[in-house]
Write a protein that holds these residues in place. Structure first.
Motif, PDB file in Angstrom:
ATOM      1  N   MET A 159       0.818  -1.213   0.000  1.00 41.92           N
ATOM      2  CA  MET A 159       0.000   0.000   0.000  1.00 41.92           C
ATOM      3  C   MET A 159       0.856   1.271   0.000  1.00 41.92           C
ATOM      4  O   MET A 159       0.325   2.379  -0.042  1.00 41.92           O
ATOM      5  N   GLY A 160       2.188   1.104   0.082  1.00 39.63           N
ATOM      6  CA  GLY A 160       3.052   2.271  -0.028  1.00 39.63           C
ATOM      7  C   GLY A 160       3.649   2.782   1.259  1.00 39.63           C
ATOM      8  O   GLY A 160       4.103   3.933   1.325  1.00 39.63           O
ATOM      9  N   SER A 161       3.690   1.946   2.289  1.00 35.78           N
ATOM     10  CA  SER A 161       4.325   2.347   3.540  1.00 35.78           C
ATOM     11  C   SER A 161       5.815   2.030   3.486  1.00 35.78           C
ATOM     12  O   SER A 161       6.207   0.874   3.374  1.00 35.78           O
ATOM     13  N   ALA A 162       6.650   3.057   3.589  1.00 34.27           N
ATOM     14  CA  ALA A 162       8.097   2.829   3.655  1.00 34.27           C
ATOM     15  C   ALA A 162       8.443   2.089   4.942  1.00 34.27           C
ATOM     16  O   ALA A 162       9.339   1.233   4.964  1.00 34.27           O
ATOM     17  N   THR A 163       7.736   2.401   6.014  1.00 32.12           N
ATOM     18  CA  THR A 163       7.907   1.664   7.266  1.00 32.12           C
ATOM     19  C   THR A 163       7.621   0.184   7.042  1.00 32.12           C
ATOM     20  O   THR A 163       8.362  -0.683   7.511  1.00 32.12           O
ATOM     21  N   GLY A 164       6.535  -0.098   6.331  1.00 32.35           N
ATOM     22  CA  GLY A 164       6.179  -1.477   6.039  1.00 32.35           C
ATOM     23  C   GLY A 164       7.242  -2.188   5.226  1.00 32.35           C
ATOM     24  O   GLY A 164       7.539  -3.362   5.472  1.00 32.35           O
ATOM     25  N   VAL A 165       7.842  -1.487   4.268  1.00 31.64           N
ATOM     26  CA  VAL A 165       8.886  -2.097   3.439  1.00 31.64           C
ATOM     27  C   VAL A 165      10.093  -2.466   4.287  1.00 31.64           C
ATOM     28  O   VAL A 165      10.606  -3.592   4.214  1.00 31.64           O
ATOM     29  N   LEU A 166      10.569  -1.537   5.120  1.00 29.15           N
ATOM     30  CA  LEU A 166      11.764  -1.811   5.932  1.00 29.15           C
ATOM     31  C   LEU A 166      11.489  -2.882   6.977  1.00 29.15           C
ATOM     32  O   LEU A 166      12.325  -3.762   7.211  1.00 29.15           O
ATOM     33  N   CYS A 167      10.315  -2.823   7.591  1.00 29.08           N
ATOM     34  CA  CYS A 167       9.976  -3.843   8.596  1.00 29.08           C
ATOM     35  C   CYS A 167       9.738  -5.202   7.939  1.00 29.08           C
ATOM     36  O   CYS A 167      10.062  -6.238   8.525  1.00 29.08           O
ATOM     37  N   ALA A 168       9.187  -5.205   6.743  1.00 25.62           N
ATOM     38  CA  ALA A 168       8.991  -6.464   6.019  1.00 25.62           C
ATOM     39  C   ALA A 168      10.325  -7.106   5.686  1.00 25.62           C
ATOM     40  O   ALA A 168      10.493  -8.329   5.790  1.00 25.62           O
ATOM     41  N   ALA A 169      11.300  -6.294   5.298  1.00 28.99           N
ATOM     42  CA  ALA A 169      12.634  -6.826   5.012  1.00 28.99           C
ATOM     43  C   ALA A 169      13.239  -7.456   6.256  1.00 28.99           C
ATOM     44  O   ALA A 169      13.880  -8.511   6.188  1.00 28.99           O
ATOM     45  N   ARG A 170      13.031  -6.840   7.409  1.00 26.47           N
ATOM     46  CA  ARG A 170      13.607  -7.330   8.653  1.00 26.47           C
ATOM     47  C   ARG A 170      12.940  -8.622   9.121  1.00 26.47           C
ATOM     48  O   ARG A 170      13.547  -9.427   9.816  1.00 26.47           O
ATOM     49  N   SER A 171      11.676  -8.805   8.759  1.00 24.15           N
ATOM     50  CA  SER A 171      10.914  -9.957   9.258  1.00 24.15           C
ATOM     51  C   SER A 171      10.678 -11.010   8.188  1.00 24.15           C
ATOM     52  O   SER A 171       9.796 -11.852   8.332  1.00 24.15           O
ATOM     53  N   SER A 172      11.483 -10.965   7.120  1.00 20.38           N
ATOM     54  CA  SER A 172      11.396 -11.946   6.016  1.00 20.38           C
ATOM     55  C   SER A 172      10.060 -11.917   5.298  1.00 20.38           C
ATOM     56  O   SER A 172       9.603 -12.928   4.764  1.00 20.38           O
ATOM     57  N   ASN A 173       9.416 -10.759   5.294  1.00 21.51           N
ATOM     58  CA  ASN A 173       8.131 -10.622   4.610  1.00 21.51           C
ATOM     59  C   ASN A 173       8.222  -9.836   3.306  1.00 21.51           C
ATOM     60  O   ASN A 173       7.209  -9.653   2.633  1.00 21.51           O
ATOM     61  N   LEU A 174       9.417  -9.376   2.956  1.00 19.32           N
ATOM     62  CA  LEU A 174       9.570  -8.646   1.700  1.00 19.32           C
ATOM     63  C   LEU A 174       9.891  -9.654   0.595  1.00 19.32           C
ATOM     64  O   LEU A 174      11.009  -9.769   0.107  1.00 19.32           O
ATOM     65  N   THR A 175       8.863 -10.388   0.199  1.00 18.39           N
ATOM     66  CA  THR A 175       9.006 -11.423  -0.818  1.00 18.39           C
ATOM     67  C   THR A 175       9.094 -10.783  -2.199  1.00 18.39           C
ATOM     68  O   THR A 175       8.732  -9.614  -2.391  1.00 18.39           O
ATOM     69  N   PRO A 176       9.557 -11.528  -3.207  1.00 17.60           N
ATOM     70  CA  PRO A 176       9.579 -10.985  -4.574  1.00 17.60           C
ATOM     71  C   PRO A 176       8.219 -10.475  -5.030  1.00 17.60           C
ATOM     72  O   PRO A 176       8.134  -9.449  -5.718  1.00 17.60           O
ATOM     73  N   SER A 177       7.174 -11.166  -4.633  1.00 18.53           N
ATOM     74  CA  SER A 177       5.830 -10.739  -5.016  1.00 18.53           C
ATOM     75  C   SER A 177       5.492  -9.386  -4.395  1.00 18.53           C
ATOM     76  O   SER A 177       4.923  -8.508  -5.051  1.00 18.53           O
ATOM     77  N   VAL A 178       5.836  -9.209  -3.117  1.00 18.60           N
ATOM     78  CA  VAL A 178       5.565  -7.933  -2.441  1.00 18.60           C
ATOM     79  C   VAL A 178       6.374  -6.826  -3.101  1.00 18.60           C
ATOM     80  O   VAL A 178       5.864  -5.717  -3.344  1.00 18.60           O
ATOM     81  N   GLU A 179       7.628  -7.102  -3.409  1.00 18.34           N
ATOM     82  CA  GLU A 179       8.475  -6.089  -4.057  1.00 18.34           C
ATOM     83  C   GLU A 179       7.901  -5.659  -5.408  1.00 18.34           C
ATOM     84  O   GLU A 179       7.980  -4.482  -5.782  1.00 18.34           O
ATOM     85  N   ARG A 180       7.342  -6.611  -6.131  1.00 19.95           N
ATOM     86  CA  ARG A 180       6.772  -6.273  -7.445  1.00 19.95           C
ATOM     87  C   ARG A 180       5.552  -5.369  -7.311  1.00 19.95           C
ATOM     88  O   ARG A 180       5.295  -4.531  -8.178  1.00 19.95           O
ATOM     89  N   HIS A 181       4.802  -5.551  -6.218  1.00 21.41           N
ATOM     90  CA  HIS A 181       3.541  -4.827  -6.073  1.00 21.41           C
ATOM     91  C   HIS A 181       3.671  -3.541  -5.255  1.00 21.41           C
ATOM     92  O   HIS A 181       2.733  -2.737  -5.241  1.00 21.41           O
ATOM     93  N   MET A 182       4.770  -3.331  -4.587  1.00 15.79           N
ATOM     94  CA  MET A 182       4.903  -2.105  -3.803  1.00 15.79           C
ATOM     95  C   MET A 182       5.135  -0.926  -4.758  1.00 15.79           C
ATOM     96  O   MET A 182       5.730  -1.088  -5.828  1.00 15.79           O
ATOM     97  N   PRO A 183       4.647   0.263  -4.401  1.00 20.09           N
ATOM     98  CA  PRO A 183       4.745   1.405  -5.313  1.00 20.09           C
ATOM     99  C   PRO A 183       6.128   2.053  -5.357  1.00 20.09           C
ATOM    100  O   PRO A 183       6.331   2.994  -6.124  1.00 20.09           O
ATOM    101  N   PHE A 184       7.065   1.557  -4.568  1.00 18.04           N
ATOM    102  CA  PHE A 184       8.424   2.085  -4.602  1.00 18.04           C
ATOM    103  C   PHE A 184       9.206   1.439  -5.740  1.00 18.04           C
ATOM    104  O   PHE A 184       9.049   0.244  -6.018  1.00 18.04           O
ATOM    105  N   ALA A 185      10.077   2.224  -6.354  1.00 19.09           N
ATOM    106  CA  ALA A 185      10.892   1.688  -7.442  1.00 19.09           C
ATOM    107  C   ALA A 185      11.909   0.684  -6.925  1.00 19.09           C
ATOM    108  O   ALA A 185      12.345  -0.206  -7.672  1.00 19.09           O
ATOM    109  N   SER A 186      12.279   0.836  -5.652  1.00 21.74           N
ATOM    110  CA  SER A 186      13.303  -0.037  -5.076  1.00 21.74           C
ATOM    111  C   SER A 186      13.255   0.050  -3.558  1.00 21.74           C
ATOM    112  O   SER A 186      12.605   0.944  -2.984  1.00 21.74           O
ATOM    113  N   PHE A 187      13.970  -0.857  -2.911  1.00 23.37           N
ATOM    114  CA  PHE A 187      14.131  -0.792  -1.463  1.00 23.37           C
ATOM    115  C   PHE A 187      14.804   0.524  -1.082  1.00 23.37           C
ATOM    116  O   PHE A 187      14.486   1.142  -0.064  1.00 23.37           O
TER     117      PHE A 187
END
Length: 281
Positions: free
Chosen positions: A66-94
Motif C-alpha cells: 500500500m506504499g508504507s516505507a515503514t512497512g517495506v523496511l519492517c517487512a525486510a527485517r521480518s522476512s516478509n519482503l518477498t519478490p511478489s511484495v516487491e513487485r507490487h509495492m509502489p516504490f521503485a526499489s528498497f
C-alpha cells in the motif's frame, strides 16, 4: 504509546488509535499493528498481544504494497519482503523506501532513527547499495564499517525515548568493532532503564555483576518488578529468599515469585508451586 510507555492501558489506547488509522487506509498503521503480533522481539511481552505470525505477515506485506516505507523496511527485517511484495509495492526499489525513512529520521522521528540503524546493523544496507558488497571481504568487514553508523542512529532513537534498539546497541559495544565510551554507554543505560522495565532489570544485573553494587542492583530489580517485568520479580524474589545483601524475607520472596508467576514466568511458577507444596501461602 506502544513502544515508549510500558503501561498496558496506554499501550491499548495506542493500539486503538492504530486500528482507527488502519480503517481509514493508513498503510503505516498496518505495519505497526503487525509488529504487535510478532512476539517479544518486536513488542513488550507484558503488553498482552498474542503472537500471530500469519496475521502479522499478511498485515506487514499489505502495508508495504500500500506504499508504507515503514512497512517495506519492517517487512525486510521480518522476512516478509518477498519478490511478489516487491513487485507490487509502489516504490521503485528498497532504496527509495529507505530514503523516505532516512528523511524522517533526519527530521527527528525516533522510530525512523531506529529503523535506519537496523538497516545498517543487520546488513540490509546492501539492499540499498548492492555494489557496496564488493568492498567487504566478509561479514566482519561490513560490520566494522556499518556498526559506527548504526550506533549513531540508535543513540538518536534513544534520545527520542525509544528503547527498541538497546540490545543491538549492546551487541555493537561487545563486538569491539565500534568504540562506545563507558560514560556514554552508562548514560544511555540509565536513561533507558528509567523508561523500560526490561532494561531496568538488565541494569540491575549490570550493577550487581559489573559495578559491584549488589544492593543497587536489587533496588532496580524491585523497581522493574513493580513496573511489570517478571524476570525482575523472580530475581528479586531469589535474593530475598536467599538473604543475599538483605535479611531473609520469605514473605516478600513469595510475593515476588507470585508476581513473576502471574506474568507467565516458568521459574516463578515453579517457586510458587514449591512454596504451596511445602505449606506456605
Amino acid at each position: 504509546m506502544i513502544w515508549s510507555s510500558f503501561d498496558r492501558d496506554e499501550i491499548r489506547r495506542g493500539y486503538a488509535m492504530l486500528m482507527q488509522a488502519a480503517q481509514q487506509g493508513d498503510a503505516d498503521a498496518l505495519a505497526f499493528i503487525a509488529r504487535c503480533f510478532m512476539g517479544e522481539e518486536y513488542v513488550w511481552p507484558q503488553a498482552g498481544f498474542k503472537v500471530d505470525d500469519a496475521n502479522a505477515s499478511k498485515l506487514m506485506q499489505k502495508s508495504a504494497m500500500m506504499g508504507s516505507a515503514t512497512g517495506v523496511l519492517c517487512a525486510a527485517r521480518s522476512s516478509n519482503l518477498t519478490p511478489s511484495v516487491e513487485r507490487h509495492m509502489p516504490f521503485a526499489s528498497f532504496k527509495e523506501a529507505f530514503e523516505e525513512i532516512l528523511g524522517q529520521a533526519e527530521r527527528g522521528d525516533a522510530f525512523c532513527c531506529y529503523m535506519v540503524a537496523n538497516v545498517y546493523f543487520w546488513g540490509d544496507y546492501l539492499r540499498v547499495e548492492p555494489d557496496y558488497a564488493k568492498q567487504f571481504k566478509d561479514e566482519n568487514g561490513y560490520n566494522a564499517w556499518a556498526y559506527p553508523i548504526a550506533k549513531e542512529w540508535y543513540e538518536r532513537s534513544f534520545d527520542g525515548g525509544l528503547c527498541a534498539g538497546w540490545g543491538n546497541y549492546c551487541n555493537i559495544r561487545e563486538s569491539g568493532l565500534c568504540d562506545i565510551a563507558q560514560d556514554v554507554f552508562e548514560k544511555y543505560y540509565l536513561m533507558l532503564a528509567d523508561i523500560s522495565p526490561v532494561i531496568c532489570n538488565n541494569y540491575g544485573y549490570y550493577l550487581r555483576t559489573e559495578k559491584g553494587d549488589s544492593y543497587g542492583g536489587l533496588l532496580r530489580y524491585v523497581e522493574a518488578a513493580r513496573r511489570g517485568d517478571p524476570q525482575a520479580a523472580y530475581n528479586a524474589g531469589h535474593i530475598y529468599e536467599a538473604g543475599e545483601e538483605v535479611d531473609e524475607n520469605i514473605d516478600l520472596a513469595y510475593q515476588l515469585y507470585e508476581m513473576a508467576a502471574k506474568c507467565g514466568h516458568p521459574a516463578g511458577q515453579f517457586e510458587v508451586g514449591y512454596y504451596l507444596f511445602e505449606g506456605f501461602g
